[in-house]
Design an enzyme around this catalytic site. Sequence first.
Site, PDB file in Angstrom:
ATOM      1  N   ILE A   1      31.691  45.319  29.002  1.00 19.76           N
ATOM      2  CA  ILE A   1      32.534  46.259  28.669  1.00 19.76           C
ATOM      3  C   ILE A   1      32.541  45.913  27.076  1.00 19.76           C
ATOM      4  O   ILE A   1      32.871  46.887  26.358  1.00 19.76           O
ATOM      5  CB  ILE A   1      34.029  45.203  29.030  1.00 19.76           C
TER       6      ILE A   1
ATOM      7  N   GLY B   1      34.173  36.383  26.301  1.00 18.49           N
ATOM      8  CA  GLY B   1      34.603  35.939  28.050  1.00 18.49           C
ATOM      9  C   GLY B   1      33.818  35.403  28.460  1.00 18.49           C
ATOM     10  O   GLY B   1      32.761  35.902  29.217  1.00 18.49           O
ATOM     11  N   ILE B   2      33.995  34.420  29.118  1.00 17.54           N
ATOM     12  CA  ILE B   2      32.912  33.276  30.175  1.00 17.54           C
ATOM     13  C   ILE B   2      33.863  33.287  31.358  1.00 17.54           C
ATOM     14  O   ILE B   2      34.871  33.239  31.493  1.00 17.54           O
ATOM     15  CB  ILE B   2      32.812  32.402  30.075  1.00 17.54           C
TER      16      ILE B   2
ATOM     17  N   ASP C   1      33.770  29.976  38.380  1.00 16.73           N
ATOM     18  CA  ASP C   1      34.826  29.795  39.072  1.00 16.73           C
ATOM     19  C   ASP C   1      34.861  28.901  39.978  1.00 16.73           C
ATOM     20  O   ASP C   1      33.574  28.394  40.095  1.00 16.73           O
ATOM     21  CB  ASP C   1      34.381  31.175  39.614  1.00 16.73           C
TER      22      ASP C   1
ATOM     23  N   TYR D   1      40.199  30.511  34.029  1.00 14.74           N
ATOM     24  CA  TYR D   1      39.913  31.793  33.688  1.00 14.74           C
ATOM     25  C   TYR D   1      41.203  32.583  33.329  1.00 14.74           C
ATOM     26  O   TYR D   1      41.846  32.845  32.641  1.00 14.74           O
ATOM     27  CB  TYR D   1      39.274  32.767  34.563  1.00 14.74           C
TER      28      TYR D   1
ATOM     29  N   PRO E   1      41.750  44.689  32.080  1.00 18.47           N
ATOM     30  CA  PRO E   1      41.095  45.511  32.596  1.00 18.47           C
ATOM     31  C   PRO E   1      41.605  44.662  33.981  1.00 18.47           C
ATOM     32  O   PRO E   1      41.380  43.494  34.660  1.00 18.47           O
ATOM     33  CB  PRO E   1      40.201  45.128  32.148  1.00 18.47           C
ATOM     34  N   GLY E   2      41.127  45.374  35.246  1.00 16.11           N
ATOM     35  CA  GLY E   2      40.583  44.710  36.662  1.00 16.11           C
ATOM     36  C   GLY E   2      39.539  45.056  36.744  1.00 16.11           C
ATOM     37  O   GLY E   2      39.087  44.585  36.004  1.00 16.11           O
ATOM     38  N   TYR E   3      39.029  44.480  37.851  1.00 19.92           N
ATOM     39  CA  TYR E   3      37.846  44.855  38.179  1.00 19.92           C
ATOM     40  C   TYR E   3      37.084  45.724  37.718  1.00 19.92           C
ATOM     41  O   TYR E   3      37.108  46.567  38.505  1.00 19.92           O
ATOM     42  CB  TYR E   3      37.805  44.349  39.903  1.00 19.92           C
ATOM     43  N   ILE E   4      35.966  45.548  36.552  1.00 22.58           N
ATOM     44  CA  ILE E   4      35.232  46.288  36.104  1.00 22.58           C
ATOM     45  C   ILE E   4      33.753  46.257  36.391  1.00 22.58           C
ATOM     46  O   ILE E   4      33.020  44.714  36.741  1.00 22.58           O
ATOM     47  CB  ILE E   4      35.255  46.744  34.791  1.00 22.58           C
TER      48      ILE E   4
HETATM   49  N1  CAA Z   1      42.936  33.196  48.961  1.00 20.64           N
HETATM   50  C1  CAA Z   1      42.222  32.469  49.932  1.00 20.64           C
HETATM   51  N2  CAA Z   1      41.466  31.544  50.346  1.00 20.64           N
HETATM   52  C2  CAA Z   1      40.364  31.675  49.702  1.00 20.64           C
HETATM   53  C3  CAA Z   1      40.207  33.494  48.702  1.00 20.64           C
HETATM   54  C4  CAA Z   1      41.455  33.871  48.239  1.00 20.64           C
HETATM   55  N3  CAA Z   1      41.385  34.890  47.861  1.00 20.64           N
HETATM   56  N4  CAA Z   1      38.604  33.329  48.185  1.00 20.64           N
HETATM   57  C5  CAA Z   1      38.667  32.217  48.676  1.00 20.64           C
HETATM   58  N5  CAA Z   1      39.410  31.766  49.637  1.00 20.64           N
HETATM   59  C6  CAA Z   1      38.846  30.634  50.785  1.00 20.64           C
HETATM   60  C7  CAA Z   1      37.824  30.196  51.457  1.00 20.64           C
HETATM   61  O1  CAA Z   1      37.666  30.769  52.965  1.00 20.64           O
HETATM   62  C8  CAA Z   1      37.290  29.219  51.680  1.00 20.64           C
HETATM   63  O2  CAA Z   1      38.585  29.061  52.780  1.00 20.64           O
HETATM   64  P1  CAA Z   1      37.552  27.924  54.172  1.00 20.64           P
HETATM   65  O3  CAA Z   1      36.989  27.147  53.873  1.00 20.64           O
HETATM   66  O4  CAA Z   1      38.799  27.852  54.871  1.00 20.64           O
HETATM   67  O5  CAA Z   1      36.297  29.137  54.812  1.00 20.64           O
HETATM   68  C9  CAA Z   1      37.791  28.759  50.795  1.00 20.64           C
HETATM   69  O6  CAA Z   1      38.745  29.254  49.867  1.00 20.64           O
HETATM   70  C10 CAA Z   1      36.577  28.728  49.684  1.00 20.64           C
HETATM   71  O7  CAA Z   1      36.302  27.742  49.962  1.00 20.64           O
HETATM   72  P2  CAA Z   1      34.672  27.188  50.067  1.00 20.64           P
HETATM   73  O8  CAA Z   1      33.891  25.957  49.511  1.00 20.64           O
HETATM   74  O9  CAA Z   1      33.092  28.559  50.278  1.00 20.64           O
HETATM   75  O10 CAA Z   1      34.944  27.686  48.215  1.00 20.64           O
HETATM   76  P3  CAA Z   1      32.961  27.631  46.379  1.00 20.64           P
HETATM   77  O11 CAA Z   1      33.279  26.226  45.653  1.00 20.64           O
HETATM   78  O12 CAA Z   1      31.860  28.168  47.280  1.00 20.64           O
HETATM   79  O13 CAA Z   1      33.661  28.818  46.142  1.00 20.64           O
HETATM   80  C11 CAA Z   1      33.881  30.666  45.084  1.00 20.64           C
HETATM   81  C12 CAA Z   1      33.696  30.437  46.523  1.00 20.64           C
HETATM   82  C13 CAA Z   1      34.063  30.352  43.713  1.00 20.64           C
HETATM   83  C14 CAA Z   1      36.175  30.542  45.192  1.00 20.64           C
HETATM   84  C15 CAA Z   1      33.967  32.251  45.603  1.00 20.64           C
HETATM   85  O14 CAA Z   1      34.876  32.626  47.032  1.00 20.64           O
HETATM   86  C16 CAA Z   1      34.236  32.970  44.515  1.00 20.64           C
HETATM   87  O15 CAA Z   1      33.697  33.608  43.669  1.00 20.64           O
HETATM   88  N6  CAA Z   1      35.685  34.204  44.618  1.00 20.64           N
HETATM   89  C17 CAA Z   1      36.324  35.029  43.329  1.00 20.64           C
HETATM   90  C18 CAA Z   1      36.717  34.495  42.263  1.00 20.64           C
HETATM   91  C19 CAA Z   1      37.252  35.614  41.856  1.00 20.64           C
HETATM   92  O16 CAA Z   1      37.507  36.056  42.127  1.00 20.64           O
HETATM   93  N7  CAA Z   1      36.639  35.478  40.586  1.00 20.64           N
HETATM   94  C20 CAA Z   1      36.728  37.161  39.917  1.00 20.64           C
HETATM   95  C21 CAA Z   1      35.389  37.429  38.914  1.00 20.64           C
HETATM   96  S1  CAA Z   1      35.370  38.410  37.972  1.00 20.64           S
HETATM   97  C22 CAA Z   1      36.930  37.965  36.521  1.00 20.64           C
HETATM   98  O17 CAA Z   1      37.119  36.831  36.382  1.00 20.64           O
HETATM   99  C23 CAA Z   1      36.625  39.778  36.047  1.00 20.64           C
HETATM  100  C24 CAA Z   1      38.478  39.893  35.361  1.00 20.64           C
HETATM  101  O18 CAA Z   1      38.359  39.491  34.132  1.00 20.64           O
HETATM  102  C25 CAA Z   1      38.481  40.886  36.729  1.00 20.64           C
END
Ligand code: CAA
Length: 240
Positions: A14, A84-85, A88, A147, A177-180
């Site tokens: 961005i 930003g970093i 997660d 975050y 922003p939302g997801y970009i």
């Molecule tokens: N809501 C509820 N449960 C969720 C979930 C959610 N949104 N996401 C994952 N889970 C659950 C999974 O189903 C899993 O459950 P089970 O153990 O019962 O199967 C559990 O949580 C995940 O456990 P893990 O041990 O697999 O987790 P992990 O240590 O491997 O971490 C993670 C995985 C980091 C959560 C990965 O799923 C991830 O990266 N998720 C996305 C997070 C996200 O949206 N980040 C935004 C990045 S972009 C950004 O930040 C830019 C911006 O400003 C928009």
Amino acid sequence: MARVALVTGGSRGIGAAISVKLKSEGYDVAASYAGNDEAAAKFTAETGIKTYKWNVADYDSCVEGIAAVEADLGPVDVLVNNAGITRDAPFHKMTKEQWSEVMDTNLSGVFNMTHPLWNGMRERKFGRVITISSINGQKGQFAQANYSAAKAGDIGFTKALAQEGARAGITVNVICPGYIATDMVMAVPEKVRDSIISTIPVGRLGEPEEIARCVAFLASDDAGFITGSTITANGGQYIV
Ligand code: CAA
């Protein structure tokens, strides 16, 4: 004389789109970056926008970096806090280091950049401080307690500082922003990313340029009556 804009994290994602957009609008632009020398060199070669390396999490580095930019381009009129970093992790797995890294960069970094520039903007009776927060600072996000807390803090910072800047001709605003479509979002596991996209009413990720256009508007004279505002640009994913 052209206004000077400084964009943190301005050579990728961005931030790169913001730097390019502001340059196209006639600003003298400087872009800071923290670590990726190769991307910064490529960005400068492609755009002619000079890049400066420092870590926004470190106050003294910000003071030094800003001095270098101002020596080259003159006083900064427009600050875009974009750097930003993410680190997660579900909270039960989140380390103190993951918490601190994100707070230091995404929240303290905004203080570290704005504070050294503030008095100059006050004296010159003009300034624009535009911070890139996130949808996840508004709604919260699983695995982002760090975050989401930092990005929500950016919104509070903006609302407070806007009140202090108003009489001095400085506007302070925040964009969520939302997801970009950037490296940061592409780093989210594909299955998770697809499920996120399915919750975006417009049915796609945003483009960095869509955020850059919001920044250009807030930086412009046309936006002089807008301060303390949050612009939400998320394809309808979270409506506030
Ligand atoms: N809501 C509820 N449960 C969720 C979930 C959610 N949104 N996401 C994952 N889970 C659950 C999974 O189903 C899993 O459950 P089970 O153990 O019962 O199967 C559990 O949580 C995940 O456990 P893990 O041990 O697999 O987790 P992990 O240590 O491997 O971490 C993670 C995985 C980091 C959560 C990965 O799923 C991830 O990266 N998720 C996305 C997070 C996200 O949206 N980040 C935004 C990045 S972009 C950004 O930040 C830019 C911006 O400003 C928009």
